[in-house]
Scaffold this active site. Structure first.
Site, PDB file in Angstrom:
ATOM      1  CG  ASP A 170      -2.292   0.601   0.946  1.00 44.90           C
ATOM      2  OD1 ASP A 170      -2.435   1.349   0.198  1.00 44.90           O
ATOM      3  OD2 ASP A 170      -3.377   0.276   1.676  1.00 44.90           O
ATOM      4  CG  ASP A 231      -9.555   1.337  -0.784  1.00 45.89           C
ATOM      5  OD1 ASP A 231      -8.724   1.155  -1.429  1.00 45.89           O
ATOM      6  OD2 ASP A 231      -9.345   0.956   0.618  1.00 45.89           O
TER       7      ASP A 231
END
Length: 419
Positions: A170, A231
């Protein structure tokens, strides 16, 4: 628990010595070259469904723990997921202890993962599955656990020693563009140096785009797949936003996709709570057209038979996993209809007709056969099979004919065309 946003970025500066920079310039274009993900990765990932639930006392069946992953591993085998192609069991954020160990290594939370990640990896491997894990390029993960900044080599080696097969990396807590890009490149090199085959899943362009246009040619050198957009959530609005973004930017991203390098529109949320049946069909159909990684985020202990059948549909999975490795694209939008297509091996094509309306009834739509596959799909003719929302053998169509269909509101009809 209130999580730090995945858009939160705190400063991290990567101090690279000149030798490292020379090393990158020599090995850059060969940095990944791991021979993995020749077709899009398939598996299960905990984040969207289970988030960062740390409360194993109150919610023992829903907290992020080794018990959860062992149960999912068992079901992936017993319920046919592994045999359908879903072979990666992936841990997302919140698996770590708050601090590294005395040797500077990441460690799993001892209460929630008492046996450790290596034991979990061995268990997963014994089931014929592969284990994925999560880390972050910055000082901290998105949920505030230890990041990999300054520890790329030791973290890569730790993952290799544990037997990890995939790393989701990430991009939180790093607001320097140089640090972000260098961190992703360095971790690719660090993973290669371990000698273990580890799929590298990046979020590099997602965090880079607010500052400048990503260099996808560069990104594909280092990553097996990469996130471009926000997301996914268990909502139709989220799915629509992902698809809309993809249509707008498809000229940038479609051509760089191929065996070993995939655009990742994020998890499949089929089998949860927020999508109607037609919307679940749309996600499955378009993720197949886009050659997207098929990483489910749901509860396999509670999934409905209808959602399971959709996710395990062998004909749709075959489109997603087609060895030609070409990503599909939207080639027509008129009124409230989109038509997508994807070239497949053996001169076959996949075509998806999507209804953007969310009111009314099924929408009739007529397609000129000669317009499909850049005029090549059915020249001089082809056999057409409807795969979704249900399988129907439609027969042989000549190039001069039309194909008529009806598409439910927010739904998609998926076809396969074979010469």
């Amino acid at each position: 628990m209130k999580l730090l946003s995945r858009d939160t970025r705190l400063v991290c500066e990567l101090a690279l010595c000149p030798l490292a920079l020379v090393f990158w310039s020599i090995l850059g274009v060969r940095a990944l070259d791991n021979g993995l993900a020749r077709t899009p990765t398939m598996g299960w990932l905990h984040w969207e469904r289970f988030m960062c639930n740390l409360d194993c006392q109150e919610e023992p069946d829903a907290c992020i723990s080794e018990q959860l992953f062992m149960q999912m591993a068992e079901l992936m085998v017993s319920d046919g997921w592994r045999d359908a192609g879903y072979d990666y069991l992936c841990i997302d954020d919140c698996w770590m202890a708050p601090e590294r160990d005395s040797k500077g290594r990441l460690q799993a939370d001892p209460q929630r993962f008492p046996s450790g990640i290596k034991h979990l990896a061995n268990y997963v491997h014994s089931k014929g599955l592969k284990l994925g894990i999560y880390a972050d390029v910055g000082n901290k993960t998105c949920a505030g656990f230890p990041g990999s900044f300054g520890s790329y080599d030791i973290d890569a080696q730790t993952f290799a020693d544990w037997g990890v097969d995939l790393l989701k990396f990430d991009g939180c807590h790093c607001d320097s563009v140089v640090s972000l890009e260098n961190g992703y490149k360095y971790m690719a090199l660090a993973l290669n140096r371990t000698g273990r085959s580890i799929v590298y899943s990046c979020e590099w362009p997602l965090y880079l785009r607010p500052f400048h246009k990503p260099n996808y040619t560069d990104i594909q050198y280092y990553c097996n797949h990469w996130r471009n957009f926000d997301d996914v959530y268990d909502s139709w609005e989220s799915i629509k936003n992902i698809l809309s973004w993809t249509v707008v930017y498809q000229k940038e991203i479609v051509e760089v996709a191929g065996p070993g390098s995939w655009n990742d529109p994020d998890m499949l949320v089929i089998g949860n709570f927020g999508l109607s049946w037609d919307q679940q069909v749309t996600q499955m159909a378009l993720w197949a057209i886009m050659a997207a990684p098929l990483l489910m985020s749901n509860d396999l202990r509670q999934i409905s038979s209808q959602a399971k059948a959709l996710l395990q549909n062998k004909d749709v999975i075959a489109i997603n996993q087609d060895p030609l490795g070409k990503q599909g694209y939207c080639f027509r939008k008129e009124n409230h209809i989109e038509v997508w297509e994807r070239p497949l091996s053996n001169l076959a094509w996949a075509v998806a007709v999507r209804n953007l309306q969310e009111i009314g009834g099924p929408c009739p739509y007529t397609i000129q056969i000669s317009s499909l596959g850049r005029g090549l799909a059915c020249n001089p003719g082809c056999i057409i099979t409807q795969l979704l929302p249900e399988k129907v053998h439609l027969g042989f169509y000549e190039w001069t004919l039309t194909l008529k269909t009806r598409v439910n509101p927010s739904g998609t009809v998926l076809f396969r065309l074979e010469r």
